[in-house]
Structure formats: structure tokens, C-alpha cells
Design a protein around this motif. Structure first.
Motif, PDB file in Angstrom:
ATOM      1  N   ARG A   1       0.830  -1.211   0.000  1.00 36.60           N
ATOM      2  CA  ARG A   1       0.000   0.000   0.000  1.00 36.60           C
ATOM      3  C   ARG A   1       0.863   1.259   0.000  1.00 36.60           C
ATOM      4  O   ARG A   1       0.521   2.256  -0.648  1.00 36.60           O
ATOM      5  N   ALA A   2       1.971   1.214   0.731  1.00 39.94           N
ATOM      6  CA  ALA A   2       2.891   2.356   0.723  1.00 39.94           C
ATOM      7  C   ALA A   2       3.493   2.552  -0.667  1.00 39.94           C
ATOM      8  O   ALA A   2       3.675   3.687  -1.129  1.00 39.94           O
ATOM      9  N   GLN A   3       3.776   1.435  -1.345  1.00 40.38           N
ATOM     10  CA  GLN A   3       4.307   1.522  -2.703  1.00 40.38           C
ATOM     11  C   GLN A   3       3.285   2.141  -3.650  1.00 40.38           C
ATOM     12  O   GLN A   3       3.639   2.908  -4.551  1.00 40.38           O
ATOM     13  N   LYS A   4       2.014   1.844  -3.430  1.00 38.01           N
ATOM     14  CA  LYS A   4       0.977   2.449  -4.263  1.00 38.01           C
ATOM     15  C   LYS A   4       0.910   3.957  -4.035  1.00 38.01           C
ATOM     16  O   LYS A   4       0.746   4.736  -4.988  1.00 38.01           O
ATOM     17  N   LEU A   5       1.037   4.386  -2.781  1.00 37.93           N
ATOM     18  CA  LEU A   5       1.050   5.824  -2.495  1.00 37.93           C
ATOM     19  C   LEU A   5       2.213   6.505  -3.216  1.00 37.93           C
ATOM     20  O   LEU A   5       2.062   7.603  -3.768  1.00 37.93           O
ATOM     21  N   SER A   6       3.365   5.844  -3.220  1.00 31.54           N
ATOM     22  CA  SER A   6       4.526   6.404  -3.924  1.00 31.54           C
ATOM     23  C   SER A   6       4.255   6.501  -5.422  1.00 31.54           C
ATOM     24  O   SER A   6       4.618   7.498  -6.066  1.00 31.54           O
ATOM     25  N   ALA A   7       3.614   5.465  -5.981  1.00 28.12           N
ATOM     26  CA  ALA A   7       3.292   5.486  -7.412  1.00 28.12           C
ATOM     27  C   ALA A   7       2.300   6.596  -7.736  1.00 28.12           C
ATOM     28  O   ALA A   7       2.409   7.266  -8.773  1.00 28.12           O
ATOM     29  N   GLU A   8       1.330   6.814  -6.859  1.00 31.09           N
ATOM     30  CA  GLU A   8       0.354   7.885  -7.082  1.00 31.09           C
ATOM     31  C   GLU A   8       1.015   9.255  -7.002  1.00 31.09           C
ATOM     32  O   GLU A   8       0.698  10.162  -7.790  1.00 31.09           O
ATOM     33  N   LEU A   9       1.937   9.420  -6.050  1.00 32.00           N
ATOM     34  CA  LEU A   9       2.657  10.692  -5.942  1.00 32.00           C
ATOM     35  C   LEU A   9       3.534  10.927  -7.170  1.00 32.00           C
ATOM     36  O   LEU A   9       3.650  12.058  -7.655  1.00 32.00           O
ATOM     37  N   GLU A  10       4.162   9.861  -7.677  1.00 33.24           N
ATOM     38  CA  GLU A  10       4.986   9.989  -8.877  1.00 33.24           C
ATOM     39  C   GLU A  10       4.134  10.386 -10.075  1.00 33.24           C
ATOM     40  O   GLU A  10       4.544  11.220 -10.894  1.00 33.24           O
ATOM     41  N   LEU A  11       2.938   9.812 -10.183  1.00 34.57           N
ATOM     42  CA  LEU A  11       2.024  10.191 -11.261  1.00 34.57           C
ATOM     43  C   LEU A  11       1.635  11.664 -11.143  1.00 34.57           C
ATOM     44  O   LEU A  11       1.637  12.405 -12.138  1.00 34.57           O
ATOM     45  N   GLU A  12       1.318  12.090  -9.931  1.00 33.32           N
ATOM     46  CA  GLU A  12       0.951  13.490  -9.718  1.00 33.32           C
ATOM     47  C   GLU A  12       2.110  14.421 -10.049  1.00 33.32           C
ATOM     48  O   GLU A  12       1.924  15.490 -10.649  1.00 33.32           O
ATOM     49  N   ARG A  13       3.322  14.016  -9.672  1.00 34.36           N
ATOM     50  CA  ARG A  13       4.499  14.839  -9.965  1.00 34.36           C
ATOM     51  C   ARG A  13       4.723  14.958 -11.469  1.00 34.36           C
ATOM     52  O   ARG A  13       5.000  16.049 -11.986  1.00 34.36           O
ATOM     53  N   GLN A  14       4.585  13.852 -12.189  1.00 35.46           N
ATOM     54  CA  GLN A  14       4.792  13.884 -13.635  1.00 35.46           C
ATOM     55  C   GLN A  14       3.717  14.715 -14.333  1.00 35.46           C
ATOM     56  O   GLN A  14       4.006  15.437 -15.294  1.00 35.46           O
ATOM     57  N   GLU A  15       2.477  14.625 -13.861  1.00 31.07           N
ATOM     58  CA  GLU A  15       1.413  15.444 -14.447  1.00 31.07           C
ATOM     59  C   GLU A  15       1.679  16.926 -14.213  1.00 31.07           C
ATOM     60  O   GLU A  15       1.461  17.757 -15.102  1.00 31.07           O
ATOM     61  N   SER A  16       2.160  17.258 -13.010  1.00 32.99           N
ATOM     62  CA  SER A  16       2.478  18.657 -12.709  1.00 32.99           C
ATOM     63  C   SER A  16       3.631  19.157 -13.569  1.00 32.99           C
ATOM     64  O   SER A  16       3.585  20.276 -14.112  1.00 32.99           O
ATOM     65  N   ASN A  17       4.678  18.343 -13.715  1.00 27.35           N
ATOM     66  CA  ASN A  17       5.817  18.732 -14.549  1.00 27.35           C
ATOM     67  C   ASN A  17       5.410  18.870 -16.012  1.00 27.35           C
ATOM     68  O   ASN A  17       5.900  19.760 -16.723  1.00 27.35           O
ATOM     69  N   LEU A  18       4.525  17.987 -16.464  1.00 25.56           N
ATOM     70  CA  LEU A  18       4.064  18.059 -17.849  1.00 25.56           C
ATOM     71  C   LEU A  18       3.298  19.354 -18.097  1.00 25.56           C
ATOM     72  O   LEU A  18       3.500  20.024 -19.122  1.00 25.56           O
ATOM     73  N   LEU A  19       2.418  19.715 -17.170  1.00 22.82           N
ATOM     74  CA  LEU A  19       1.661  20.958 -17.318  1.00 22.82           C
ATOM     75  C   LEU A  19       2.602  22.162 -17.347  1.00 22.82           C
ATOM     76  O   LEU A  19       2.437  23.078 -18.169  1.00 22.82           O
ATOM     77  N   LYS A  20       3.600  22.151 -16.469  1.00 27.80           N
ATOM     78  CA  LYS A  20       4.566  23.249 -16.433  1.00 27.80           C
ATOM     79  C   LYS A  20       5.337  23.334 -17.745  1.00 27.80           C
ATOM     80  O   LYS A  20       5.532  24.428 -18.301  1.00 27.80           O
ATOM     81  N   THR A  21       5.771  22.176 -18.260  1.00 21.88           N
ATOM     82  CA  THR A  21       6.531  22.153 -19.510  1.00 21.88           C
ATOM     83  C   THR A  21       5.699  22.674 -20.676  1.00 21.88           C
ATOM     84  O   THR A  21       6.182  23.462 -21.499  1.00 21.88           O
ATOM     85  N   ILE A  22       4.437  22.250 -20.743  1.00 25.96           N
ATOM     86  CA  ILE A  22       3.574  22.658 -21.852  1.00 25.96           C
ATOM     87  C   ILE A  22       3.262  24.145 -21.779  1.00 25.96           C
ATOM     88  O   ILE A  22       3.326  24.859 -22.793  1.00 25.96           O
TER      89      ILE A  22
END
Length: 436
Positions: free
Chosen positions: A335-356
Motif C-alpha cells: 500500500r505504501a508503494q501504491k502511495l509512492s506510485a500515485e505521488l509519482e504520477l501526480e508529480r509527472q502530471e504537474s511537470n508536464l503541465l509546467k513544460t507545456i
């Protein structure tokens, strides 16, 4: 996209040899070559091949196991006899066994591991595509840097040509006693400065070629050149940043891979929970042995093997009652690994929005600068021509002409920079806006 193990291994064996004669590379040919030879892409393909092996391994967990064993032992010295006394005896024992085990119910762990391995194939496919996307963006940037540096060399050579022409005029005027010697010396200084600028620009161009060839995994820059880009096809209507971001969320391989990793974490939680479920297996075995003792009569090998032949059948049920909280801890870890995966997804979405958003803003600014630069270059060139004519007839001095020349070269350089900045940002936006 379906990727097989054979196609992966074939891709890894592609030769990196260059044609013997000089060749002009287009942007598409550079991208395709880089994708075929890039080490990160090849590494991702190997991981994809390992994923196929993991699926095969997960399927094999449903199969039974069959094994055979043999043992031979000798004993020397005093030993206990059948009369309960000790005597010196030498004994020999030979044994053969065959065992069979069939998993009937494994607490759903094998089934869930298979589903996880199959889901991981999709994630690995996306990571291969993401590696290719990273290579594509990198090659685009390096390619445009080469074109920009090459065009700046032309600008610096034009600057040198103007300086040399001015020096020739100053020398003629000096010989006619129309200008002081200091004007000739200043003109020579400008020629020397322009020559240095040409050398620096050519050096920057060479370094840009090195960066591009390294991105292509080429050995050197000899006989290597790139095609120019048609600017007419580089000025499409810009989609809004929000529209590009919306399409990227549904199609960008990096985002899709991160989203798939969250799903893999769900599979890991499901697998960890199987530790609470009982497991049932079927076991069977065959065996026989041969035994001899010194000083004692014994039957023949064949007779003993027949007489001592044994068969066994049985079921084994394993019911977890208390495993020192091992299963509970594994579930918490998953479950902790899933939280890390969700945070990584959120981080990548945020970086993508910033880049675009950043690329969109830079594209708009660069296009505006390029449009304005066209007028500025035309005006600066006209001003330089007018100043040259005035200088020729003695109505302007060398300082005024040099200022006009400097203004023309500056506006020309700025337009070149805005041009390739605009092309780069448009390419990035179009890349993220694509639909797979």
C-alpha cells in the motif's frame, strides 16, 4: 503496440555503421537512427524482453514438479547388532526415490502473479515508448541547435564582410587624406573582432554537431551534415496550452506508464493478501532401497529392490494461523508503494503541465519576436545602406556607420534566435499534442 522477444533482440543487433560517402541527414532520419541505436531505448527493450520471461515464469507456477533422487552410503566400524550387542560390521545402503507434487490451490497467489506480470508488459511497452519520446525530443533540440549555429556562422561572416568592406573604404579615404589614420586603425580592429566572432561561431557550430552525433551514437562528425527545415511548415496555429495538456494526459507515454505503475501497485496489494489464504497441494512418491551388511546374508539387488519398493500418495494443506505479522507487513508495504506510485504520477502530471505552459508561452513570444524581427532586419538593412551612402559622400563619420552596422548584425542575430526558438517550441507542443 505488440513487441515480441524476437523483434526486441533483432532491434538490439542493428548495426551502427555509417555510409562511406558523405550524407545529408534530415530531422526524421536523425530521429529514427537515434531511436534504433540509443542505449536507453535498447535498455528499455531488454527490460521488455525480461517482462515476457516473467509472464512465462508466472504461467509455469501452475505446473507440477517431478524429481528423482538416488543415494549411496557406507558405514564402517562397530555398530549395534540385532542381538543388541556391538560388533565390527561394514554396511552399504543404496536408495532411489521419485517424487511428484501438484499445486491444487495456491491461495490465488499464482493467478494474481500472472495477472501482474501480464499487466507489467503494458507498462514496459509504455516505458519503451517513453524512452523513444525522450530521444526524439533530445534529437529535435540538438538538430535545431546545429541549424541555429550554422546560421549564426553566416551572420558572423556577413559581419566580417561588412567590416572588410569598410576597411577598404577607409584605406582609400586615408590615402586621399580625407580621414585620419585612427579611423583606419579602428576599421582594422573591427575586422579583427569580426574574425574572432567567426571563429567562435564556427567553434559553436562544431560543438553543436558533436552534441547531435553523440545523441545519434555516431563515432564522429566527419562527412556529417543536416538538412535545413522549411519554415513554411513550422508556423501552424498554436493550440491552447490546456488543450495540449488534455491530449498529453491521454497520450503521453510517460504519464501512461506512471498511471500503469499505480495499477501494478494494486496487483502487488492483491498478491500480498494471498498470504491469508490456505494452500492445498497433492504429493506422490515412489522409492526403493538395497542394503548389505558384512558377515550377514543378504538378498540380491533385484530382489531387495522389488521387496522394498514403496508408493506414497498424500495431500498437504497449509492454513496460515500466525506468521509473525509477515503478511500484514507485506500488505502495508504494498500500500505504501501504491502511495509512492500515485505521488509519482501526480508529480509527472504537474511537470508536464509546467513544460507545456512554458513551451506555449515561449512559442508565442518567439513567434512575435520573429514577426517583429522581419521588419526590424529590413529596416536595419535599409538604415545601413543609407548610412553607407552618406559615409561614402562624407556626410557621416565612421562611428555612425559602425553603429548602423552593429544594429543590423544584432537584429539579424536576434531574428535567427527567435526563428529557431519558435521552431523548437512549436515542435515540442506538437509532440505533446499528438494522438497515438
Amino acid at each position: 503496440m505488440k513487441i515480441t522477444g524476437i523483434s526486441i533482440l533483432s532491434a538490439l543487433l542493428i548495426s551502427a555503421a555509417l555510409p562511406a560517402k558523405a550524407e545529408t541527414w534530415s530531422l526524421d532520419s536523425c530521429i529514427n537512427y537515434a531511436i534504433d541505436h540509443n542505449l536507453d531505448v535498447r535498455s528499455a527493450l531488454i527490460e521488455r524482453y525480461k517482462g515476457d520471461l516473467n509472464v512465462t515464469e508466472a504461467k509455469d507456477r501452475f505446473l507440477p514438479t517431478l524429481s528423482a533422487s538416488a543415494a549411496q552410503s557406507w558405514s564402517f566400524g562397530r555398530g549395534l547388532t540385532s542381538e543388541n550387542t556391538y560388533a565390527n560390521r561394514n554396511t552399504s545402503s543404496t536408495g532411489f526415490n521419485v517424487s511428484f507434487s501438484l499445486p491444487i490451490f495456491q491461495g490465488l497467489s499464482a493467478l494474481r502473479q500472472l495477472r501482474q506480470a501480464q499487466a507489467n508488459i503494458h507498462t514496459l511497452d509504455l516505458r519503451v515508448e517513453n524512452a523513444k519520446d525522450d530521444v526524439t525530443l533530445g534529437v529535435i533540440a540538438y538538430y535545431l541547435q546545429v541549424l541555429y549555429s550554422r546560421e549564426i556562422v553566416s551572420v558572423r561572416k556577413e559581419e566580417l564582410r561588412l567590416a572588410q568592406t569598410q576597411l577598404e573604404r577607409q584605406q582609400i579615404l586615408f590615402e586621399g587624406d580625407k580621414v585620419p589614420e585612427v579611423d583606419v586603425l579602428q576599421a582594422k580592429s573591427q575586422v579583427a573582432s569580426s574574425q574572432v566572432a567567426v571563429v567562435n561561431a564556427e567553434n559553436d557550430y562544431s560543438l553543436a554537431l558533436v552534441d547531435l552525433t553523440r545523441a545519434l551514437e555516431l563515432k564522429g562528425t566527419e562527412d556529417f551534415d543536416v538538412e535545413p527545415i522549411d519554415l513554411d511548415g513550422e508556423l501552424p496555429r498554436l493550440a491552447s496550452a490546456d488543450e495540449v495538456y488534455k491530449n498529453a494526459l491521454n497520450n503521453n507515454s510517460g504519464i501512461l506508464a506512471a498511471r500503469s505503475s499505480v495499477g501494478l501497485a494494486d496487483h502487488a496489494i492483491s498478491i500480498a493478501k494471498t498470504g491469508y489464504i490456505p494452500k492445498l497441494s497433492f504429493n506422490a512418491g515412489l522409492g526403493s532401497n538395497y542394503y548389505t551388511m558384512s558377515g550377514m546374508p543378504s538378498n540380491s539387488f533385484g530382489r531387495q529392490m522389488r521387496d522394498n519398493f514403496s508408493k506414497s500418495l498424500g495431500f498437504s494443506l497449509n492454513v496460515p494461523i500466525f506468521d509473525a505479522f509477515n503478511t500484514r507487513n507485506q500488505i502495508r508495504q504494498a500500500r505504501a508503494q501504491k502511495l509512492s506510485a500515485e505521488l509519482e504520477l501526480e508529480r509527472q502530471e504537474s511537470n508536464l503541465l509546467k513544460t507545456i505552459r512554458q513551451a506555449h508561452s515561449q512559442a508565442e513570444g518567439a513567434e512575435a519576436q520573429y514577426r517583429a524581427g522581419e521588419t526590424a532586419v529590413t529596416s536595419a538593412k535599409a538604415a545601413l545602406d543609407a548610412m553607407t551612402e552618406k559615409f561614402t559622400y562624407g556626410r557621416a563619420n565612421a562611428t555612425e556607420w559602425e553603429q548602423a552596422r552593429s544594429n543590423y548584425i544584432t537584429t539579424l542575430s536576434q531574428q535567427v534566435q527567435a526563428k529557431y526558438e519558435m521552431i523548437l517550441r512549436n515542435r515540442i507542443l506538437n509532440f505533446y499534442n499528438k494522438v497515438r
